[in-house]
Design a protein around this motif. Structure first.
Motif, short mmCIF file in Angstrom:
data_model
loop_
_atom_site.label_atom_id
_atom_site.label_comp_id
_atom_site.label_asym_id
_atom_site.label_seq_id
_atom_site.Cartn_x
_atom_site.Cartn_y
_atom_site.Cartn_z
N PRO A 39 0.97 -1.35 0.15
CA PRO A 39 0.14 0.16 0.05
C PRO A 39 0.87 1.32 -0.02
CG PRO A 39 -0.86 -1.55 1.64
CD PRO A 39 0.40 -2.22 0.99
N GLY A 40 1.96 1.28 0.63
CA GLY A 40 2.95 2.31 0.75
C GLY A 40 3.49 2.57 -0.69
N ASP A 41 3.60 1.57 -1.66
CA ASP A 41 4.37 1.68 -2.79
C ASP A 41 3.23 2.41 -3.86
OD1 ASP A 41 6.68 0.51 -2.23
OD2 ASP A 41 5.87 -1.32 -3.05
N LEU A 42 1.87 1.84 -3.59
CA LEU A 42 0.89 2.49 -4.20
C LEU A 42 0.78 3.90 -4.09
CD1 LEU A 42 -1.87 2.16 -6.11
CD2 LEU A 42 -2.98 1.53 -4.26
N ARG A 101 0.82 7.30 -6.56
CA ARG A 101 -0.29 8.03 -6.75
C ARG A 101 0.11 9.40 -6.53
NH1 ARG A 101 -5.31 4.38 -4.36
NH2 ARG A 101 -5.47 3.22 -6.24
N PHE A 102 1.06 9.60 -5.35
CA PHE A 102 1.62 11.04 -4.93
C PHE A 102 2.33 11.73 -6.09
CE2 PHE A 102 4.44 13.74 -2.90
CZ PHE A 102 3.85 14.76 -2.27
N GLU A 103 3.01 10.85 -6.70
CA GLU A 103 4.07 11.16 -8.02
C GLU A 103 3.16 11.57 -9.19
OE1 GLU A 103 6.67 7.94 -8.57
OE2 GLU A 103 7.94 8.44 -6.81
N VAL A 104 2.00 10.82 -9.28
CA VAL A 104 1.13 11.23 -10.31
C VAL A 104 0.44 12.68 -9.97
CG1 VAL A 104 -1.02 10.55 -11.59
CG2 VAL A 104 0.67 8.94 -11.02
N ALA A 114 -4.06 8.55 -2.59
CA ALA A 114 -2.53 7.94 -2.23
C ALA A 114 -2.60 8.06 -0.57
CB ALA A 114 -1.54 9.34 -2.45
N VAL A 115 -3.23 9.07 0.07
CA VAL A 115 -3.77 8.96 1.55
C VAL A 115 -4.42 8.09 1.80
CG1 VAL A 115 -4.95 10.25 3.35
CG2 VAL A 115 -3.36 11.47 1.70
N LEU A 116 -5.79 7.40 1.07
CA LEU A 116 -6.57 6.27 1.37
C LEU A 116 -5.83 4.91 1.17
CD1 LEU A 116 -9.84 7.95 -0.04
CD2 LEU A 116 -9.36 7.62 2.42
N ALA A 117 -4.65 5.07 0.52
CA ALA A 117 -4.16 3.76 0.09
C ALA A 117 -3.14 3.29 1.37
CB ALA A 117 -3.19 3.84 -1.17
#
Length: 59
Positions: free
Chosen positions: A11-14, A18-21, A55-58
């Motif tokens: 989940p951290g990788d995801l 998403r933060f980078e996107v 990203a936060v919800l992941a």
């Protein structure tokens, strides 16, 4: 569709992805705004927020 378990990240990788996107979308929104492309800037800003929230919800 079958997913290969070796390609699944944490989940951290995801969240990082998403933060980078989100950062890319925000940079594009700024460029569009500076170019007076306001509808496009609004669209990219929307997706920057969307990706940041997901990203936060992941986590």
């Amino acid at each position: 569709m079958l997913h290969n378990k070796t390609n699944v990240g944490s989940p951290g990788d995801l969240a990082i992805h998403r933060f980078e996107v989100a950062k890319e979308d925000l940079d594009t929104a700024k460029d569009d705004f500076r170019g007076n492309h306001f509808r496009a800037a609004n669209n990219r800003a929307y997706y920057a927020i969307y990706h940041l929230i997901t990203a936060v919800l992941a986590l």
